[in-house]
Design a protein around this motif. Sequence first.
Motif, mmCIF file in Angstrom:
data_model
loop_
_atom_site.group_PDB
_atom_site.id
_atom_site.type_symbol
_atom_site.label_atom_id
_atom_site.label_comp_id
_atom_site.label_asym_id
_atom_site.label_seq_id
_atom_site.Cartn_x
_atom_site.Cartn_y
_atom_site.Cartn_z
ATOM 1 N N ALA A 1 -25.657 -27.659 -19.043
ATOM 2 C CA ALA A 1 -24.241 -27.853 -18.722
ATOM 3 C C ALA A 1 -23.394 -26.795 -19.414
ATOM 4 O O ALA A 1 -22.436 -26.264 -18.831
ATOM 5 N N CYS A 2 -23.753 -26.462 -20.637
ATOM 6 C CA CYS A 2 -23.020 -25.432 -21.376
ATOM 7 C C CYS A 2 -23.165 -24.085 -20.681
ATOM 8 O O CYS A 2 -22.182 -23.356 -20.511
ATOM 9 N N GLY B 1 -23.136 -18.564 -17.728
ATOM 10 C CA GLY B 1 -24.327 -17.827 -18.135
ATOM 11 C C GLY B 1 -24.127 -16.785 -19.211
ATOM 12 O O GLY B 1 -25.065 -16.074 -19.550
ATOM 13 N N THR B 2 -22.923 -16.684 -19.769
ATOM 14 C CA THR B 2 -22.715 -15.708 -20.844
ATOM 15 C C THR B 2 -23.362 -16.213 -22.131
ATOM 16 O O THR B 2 -23.662 -17.388 -22.272
ATOM 17 N N THR C 1 -21.548 -21.474 -28.679
ATOM 18 C CA THR C 1 -21.806 -22.925 -28.589
ATOM 19 C C THR C 1 -23.119 -23.189 -27.861
ATOM 20 O O THR C 1 -23.880 -24.070 -28.267
ATOM 21 N N CYS C 2 -23.380 -22.434 -26.804
ATOM 22 C CA CYS C 2 -24.637 -22.620 -26.072
ATOM 23 C C CYS C 2 -25.826 -22.214 -26.939
ATOM 24 O O CYS C 2 -26.888 -22.840 -26.881
ATOM 25 N N ARG C 3 -25.654 -21.182 -27.754
ATOM 26 C CA ARG C 3 -26.728 -20.754 -28.650
ATOM 27 C C ARG C 3 -27.045 -21.858 -29.661
ATOM 28 O O ARG C 3 -28.211 -22.105 -29.970
ATOM 29 N N LEU C 4 -26.011 -22.518 -30.158
ATOM 30 C CA LEU C 4 -26.240 -23.608 -31.114
ATOM 31 C C LEU C 4 -26.976 -24.771 -30.458
ATOM 32 O O LEU C 4 -27.843 -25.395 -31.071
ATOM 33 N N ILE C 5 -26.641 -25.057 -29.207
ATOM 34 C CA ILE C 5 -27.333 -26.137 -28.482
ATOM 35 C C ILE C 5 -28.786 -25.738 -28.232
ATOM 36 O O ILE C 5 -29.698 -26.556 -28.382
#
Length: 113
Positions: A40-41, A47-48, A52-56
């Motif tokens: 979802a992130c 797709g960048t 926050t997505c890296r932490l998830i």
Amino acid sequence: MSGFGRPPGALTFSPTPPQRGSFPLDHDGECKPVMVEYLACLKRVKGTNDQTCRLIAKEYLKCRMDRQLMVKDEMANLGFQDEIEKKQENRLEELKRENAKLVKERRRKEAQQ
């Protein structure tokens, strides 16, 4: 006559195994909530490479390692250099402060002479 198989002179392909080896699939869905949150992130940020997505993603890998769905490894080996870079930046700042102190002391001593 080569009616079957590959054409003469074609290059042969030999498959290579993945770098990290094979690992079991998450059949029981133990890490699925984190995976869904990560997907979802990615969709949200189109797709960048968002922090926050890296932490998830990091949490997802931790979940897999904790449940023995993959071999435990250092996060730095999995592409998460953030902590290492922060430690290096902190050390660099510390060295700069020490250097500034030494320069001040040397100048003070030179002024006294």
